[in-house]
Design a protein around this motif. Sequence first.
Motif, PDB file in Angstrom:
ATOM      1  N   ALA A 216       2.952 148.685  34.525  1.00  0.00           N
ATOM      2  CA  ALA A 216       1.593 148.168  34.302  1.00  0.00           C
ATOM      3  C   ALA A 216       1.626 146.650  34.286  1.00  0.00           C
ATOM      4  O   ALA A 216       2.625 146.042  33.894  1.00  0.00           O
ATOM      5  N   VAL A 217       0.539 146.055  34.741  1.00  0.00           N
ATOM      6  CA  VAL A 217       0.344 144.606  34.676  1.00  0.00           C
ATOM      7  C   VAL A 217      -0.877 144.348  33.816  1.00  0.00           C
ATOM      8  O   VAL A 217      -1.964 144.883  34.082  1.00  0.00           O
ATOM      9  N   LEU A 218      -0.693 143.560  32.760  1.00  0.00           N
ATOM     10  CA  LEU A 218      -1.785 143.223  31.848  1.00  0.00           C
ATOM     11  C   LEU A 218      -1.953 141.712  31.837  1.00  0.00           C
ATOM     12  O   LEU A 218      -0.973 140.973  31.729  1.00  0.00           O
ATOM     13  N   MET A 219      -3.200 141.261  31.941  1.00  0.00           N
ATOM     14  CA  MET A 219      -3.470 139.832  32.043  1.00  0.00           C
ATOM     15  C   MET A 219      -4.362 139.374  30.900  1.00  0.00           C
ATOM     16  O   MET A 219      -5.209 140.123  30.408  1.00  0.00           O
ATOM     17  N   LEU A 220      -4.154 138.120  30.508  1.00  0.00           N
ATOM     18  CA  LEU A 220      -5.032 137.471  29.539  1.00  0.00           C
ATOM     19  C   LEU A 220      -6.291 136.974  30.256  1.00  0.00           C
ATOM     20  O   LEU A 220      -6.251 136.677  31.457  1.00  0.00           O
ATOM     21  N   PRO A 221      -7.429 136.874  29.549  1.00  0.00           N
ATOM     22  CA  PRO A 221      -8.651 136.357  30.202  1.00  0.00           C
ATOM     23  C   PRO A 221      -8.442 134.982  30.816  1.00  0.00           C
ATOM     24  O   PRO A 221      -9.012 134.660  31.855  1.00  0.00           O
ATOM     25  N   LYS A 222      -7.609 134.160  30.171  1.00  0.00           N
ATOM     26  CA  LYS A 222      -7.249 132.867  30.719  1.00  0.00           C
ATOM     27  C   LYS A 222      -5.851 132.517  30.221  1.00  0.00           C
ATOM     28  O   LYS A 222      -5.432 132.969  29.151  1.00  0.00           O
ATOM     29  N   PRO A 223      -5.082 131.747  30.977  1.00  0.00           N
ATOM     30  CA  PRO A 223      -3.722 131.410  30.564  1.00  0.00           C
ATOM     31  C   PRO A 223      -3.722 130.664  29.229  1.00  0.00           C
ATOM     32  O   PRO A 223      -4.577 129.812  28.977  1.00  0.00           O
ATOM     33  N   ALA A 225      -1.175 128.704  26.172  1.00  0.00           N
ATOM     34  CA  ALA A 225       0.126 128.120  25.853  1.00  0.00           C
ATOM     35  C   ALA A 225       0.708 128.726  24.587  1.00  0.00           C
ATOM     36  O   ALA A 225       1.929 128.777  24.417  1.00  0.00           O
ATOM     37  N   ALA A 226      -0.141 129.173  23.689  1.00  0.00           N
ATOM     38  CA  ALA A 226       0.321 129.767  22.434  1.00  0.00           C
ATOM     39  C   ALA A 226      -0.817 130.568  21.831  1.00  0.00           C
ATOM     40  O   ALA A 226      -1.990 130.394  22.188  1.00  0.00           O
ATOM     41  N   GLY A 227      -0.443 131.479  20.895  1.00  0.00           N
ATOM     42  CA  GLY A 227      -1.457 132.220  20.154  1.00  0.00           C
ATOM     43  C   GLY A 227      -2.020 133.431  20.851  1.00  0.00           C
ATOM     44  O   GLY A 227      -3.008 134.009  20.397  1.00  0.00           O
ATOM     45  N   ALA A 228      -1.405 133.840  21.985  1.00  0.00           N
ATOM     46  CA  ALA A 228      -1.905 135.027  22.676  1.00  0.00           C
ATOM     47  C   ALA A 228      -1.587 136.270  21.864  1.00  0.00           C
ATOM     48  O   ALA A 228      -0.496 136.405  21.303  1.00  0.00           O
ATOM     49  N   ARG A 229      -2.539 137.208  21.785  1.00  0.00           N
ATOM     50  CA  ARG A 229      -2.371 138.444  21.025  1.00  0.00           C
ATOM     51  C   ARG A 229      -2.499 139.646  21.955  1.00  0.00           C
ATOM     52  O   ARG A 229      -3.216 139.584  22.980  1.00  0.00           O
ATOM     53  N   PRO A 230      -1.823 140.739  21.631  1.00  0.00           N
ATOM     54  CA  PRO A 230      -1.892 141.940  22.486  1.00  0.00           C
ATOM     55  C   PRO A 230      -3.309 142.444  22.705  1.00  0.00           C
ATOM     56  O   PRO A 230      -3.615 142.994  23.773  1.00  0.00           O
ATOM     57  N   ALA A 231      -4.184 142.287  21.693  1.00  0.00           N
ATOM     58  CA  ALA A 231      -5.556 142.777  21.837  1.00  0.00           C
ATOM     59  C   ALA A 231      -6.313 142.050  22.947  1.00  0.00           C
ATOM     60  O   ALA A 231      -7.326 142.564  23.447  1.00  0.00           O
ATOM     61  N   GLN A 232      -5.839 140.870  23.344  1.00  0.00           N
ATOM     62  CA  GLN A 232      -6.513 140.105  24.396  1.00  0.00           C
ATOM     63  C   GLN A 232      -6.131 140.571  25.793  1.00  0.00           C
ATOM     64  O   GLN A 232      -6.791 140.205  26.767  1.00  0.00           O
ATOM     65  N   LEU A 233      -5.062 141.335  25.910  1.00  0.00           N
ATOM     66  CA  LEU A 233      -4.573 141.762  27.220  1.00  0.00           C
ATOM     67  C   LEU A 233      -5.511 142.777  27.850  1.00  0.00           C
ATOM     68  O   LEU A 233      -6.018 143.678  27.176  1.00  0.00           O
ATOM     69  N   GLN A 234      -5.725 142.622  29.151  1.00  0.00           N
ATOM     70  CA  GLN A 234      -6.593 143.530  29.897  1.00  0.00           C
ATOM     71  C   GLN A 234      -5.801 144.137  31.050  1.00  0.00           C
ATOM     72  O   GLN A 234      -5.090 143.427  31.765  1.00  0.00           O
ATOM     73  N   LEU A 235      -5.918 145.459  31.215  1.00  0.00           N
ATOM     74  CA  LEU A 235      -5.178 146.150  32.265  1.00  0.00           C
ATOM     75  C   LEU A 235      -5.724 145.757  33.640  1.00  0.00           C
ATOM     76  O   LEU A 235      -6.920 145.838  33.888  1.00  0.00           O
ATOM     77  N   VAL A 236      -4.826 145.323  34.519  1.00  0.00           N
ATOM     78  CA  VAL A 236      -5.211 144.953  35.881  1.00  0.00           C
ATOM     79  C   VAL A 236      -4.716 145.990  36.880  1.00  0.00           C
ATOM     80  O   VAL A 236      -5.421 146.346  37.823  1.00  0.00           O
ATOM     81  N   ALA A 237      -3.499 146.524  36.671  1.00  0.00           N
ATOM     82  CA  ALA A 237      -2.942 147.523  37.588  1.00  0.00           C
ATOM     83  C   ALA A 237      -2.004 148.439  36.812  1.00  0.00           C
ATOM     84  O   ALA A 237      -1.343 148.013  35.856  1.00  0.00           O
ATOM     85  N   TYR A 238      -1.944 149.713  37.240  1.00  0.00           N
ATOM     86  CA  TYR A 238      -1.106 150.707  36.569  1.00  0.00           C
ATOM     87  C   TYR A 238      -0.567 151.666  37.617  1.00  0.00           C
ATOM     88  O   TYR A 238      -1.293 152.106  38.521  1.00  0.00           O
ATOM     89  N   LYS A 239       0.732 151.984  37.535  1.00  0.00           N
ATOM     90  CA  LYS A 239       1.369 152.904  38.470  1.00  0.00           C
ATOM     91  C   LYS A 239       2.235 153.871  37.679  1.00  0.00           C
ATOM     92  O   LYS A 239       2.933 153.479  36.742  1.00  0.00           O
ATOM     93  N   ALA A 240       2.220 155.138  38.067  1.00  0.00           N
ATOM     94  CA  ALA A 240       3.086 156.146  37.463  1.00  0.00           C
ATOM     95  C   ALA A 240       3.573 157.086  38.549  1.00  0.00           C
ATOM     96  O   ALA A 240       2.796 157.485  39.444  1.00  0.00           O
TER      97      ALA A 240
END
Length: 702
Positions: A216-223, A225-240
Amino acid sequence: MPRDRGQLGSQPSDRPASVAYLVVRDGDKWKDVFRLTPGQVTTVGRAPTNRIVVRDEMSSRNHCEIFQAGPMWILRDLGSRNGTLVDGHKMSGDWELEDGQTIQLGACEIVFTYELANSALPEDDDDHEFESPTETRDNIPVASRRVSDPEIVSRKKRTRYSPASTAESIGRDRFSQDLAQLWKLAVEMGAAKNEKQLAEVVLDALLAATKADIGAVLMLPKPLAAGARPAQLQLVAYKAADNQSYKTISKSLSRMVLDDREAVLARNVADDSKLSGRDSLDEIQARSVICAPIRSGEMVHGLIHLYSTLSDETLEPEHLEFALAVADQMALAFDNLREKQSLAEGLARVENENEALRHQLAIDTELVGNSSEMQSLKQTIGRIAPTDATVLIRGESGVGKELVARAVHFSSDRRSMPFVCMNCAALSESLLESELFGHEKGSFTGATGRKPGKFEQAHRGTLFLDEVGEMSMSIQAKFLRVLEGHPFERVGGSTPITVDVRVVAATNRDLEHAIEEKIFRKDLYFRLFVVELNVPPLREHPTDIPLLAHYFMERFAKKTGRPLKGFTEEAMELLQNYNWPGNVRELQNGIERAVVLSTGDRITLADIRLSGLRTPVAVSTPPTMLQQSPDPQHPSLPTVAAALAETSKFEKSLENLEQEYILATLERSNWNKSQAATILGIERSTLDRKLKKYGVNRPTTE
């Protein structure tokens, strides 16, 4: 071809003249090797422009040259100071070189040979060391120090790292395989059109190159430098591998990687309470996990997750190395893709705005009218527009001088460059200078940065200066120098600036009278008075009133969404009989007001309000001569018909009519100058100037 062979033997006729070499002595060693190229002249001398540069003061700058003629190689002296020797013989004319001959230029010796490996060096140099070429490619020797002539060393249709060659990488070491995969991935990343496509390309490559079966690839709404939290991550692509549905990726693992900014490989995670527990890893039953940050510099874009759920397919450290390399490469691709998208969006927005502005400018620059006066004006514009001559446009207020200036610009060769407008009467002297010529940071209070002036903004285009007669004398002097082609400086600056600008000026002032009063420079007048355009007032071409009225009606009806078809006969008759002291601007404002007030599909007499623009009515006119206005909101104002009838009984100058018209408008607005200026269709500064001119002040109440 003349020959100077001396007693030298001839070259064997079967010798391939296309392969020949020069070996140059450097001190006591023979080491520099040059290949002679057929069809190319090899020059020799001290000058650095020669193909063979000789470091000997006895040789000339351009000493000699060697070239091919038929099957032979020819040596030609170029008029050198000390001459050229071949095997000790001073040559004259052109010399046919033979295998093994020594060319002497001062103390420098060069051997000509066809067989480098068997080249015969002079016998007295047997003790000297010859540094043989260290490598040969395609049987072409390469000098140990340098090979001066270009040569084709190898040919290949595709790199071994290309996608078509990846199958050939089987059997190579792991590093070579990874390089091939990265090369292929870089090409596919560059072809991605959006972020989702890019993420899917990356996942396909990672699942193929590692033992992971879920990614899976998860992206932040914007890059960040610090303080990024998992709740901010958004799924962009998923493969199984088995197409199982997506499950939320481990928040605990994501938090660890976001905090430490390091890629992580973990095994037996199902048995680790810190990483599994009630987390998604327990649901997925992952045996080994890779989590890599997508980072560029100090910024983190998101995460890549790879899971292996099979106990016999464990993720290895080399898989972590490869995943981290892909993540770093992906971050660069994301940056490039977002920049490309931003540029594309900005370009599309600018193109749309530019098209809309140009369409609007095209509309605004249409000089509407078929009268002889307007036809003559258009013909004159057509003649002067292609030139760069300075144009002075003269005419009453409201006749459309700016439209004429636009027509001059868009009919000229400068039409694709800027058209910049400036009203010289709207600003004080200091602000006018700053606007025209620009200013540097800190040049005056409020100058927080450098600002280019109107002249710089109009570079290679047209600068339209309205009401140029209102310039102060000091500004006129600086303006004149720029018109004469001299450089200028920004306010507070010292750097000379030169621009290529065509100036179109406009005024409704009597410049000749202003010169007599010494408030306008005579030399500036003559510099502006190159080509003069006189725009006639509307009352001098009344046959254009219906055409103008319909033009403005269609324009404002489209703008407001009103389904108007035209004018009633009474309304059009009123428009044609009115004197229009405010000219086309007054007509335009009147039609816009009528469009807004209209309730039917045609503009009627009742829709037209010209009372604010009437000729003298309220100063000394007997009340019995005024008819009551049909507008209940303004019962004290006369109808236009009465005003026109009243005007016909008095012969007054245009200035008197304008003065009384302004007074009536001020009385109507209770001397609210801003409101009066809006009704009159002029700037507030213009109204103040006219009041000063007429010596009019607000009446005092007792």
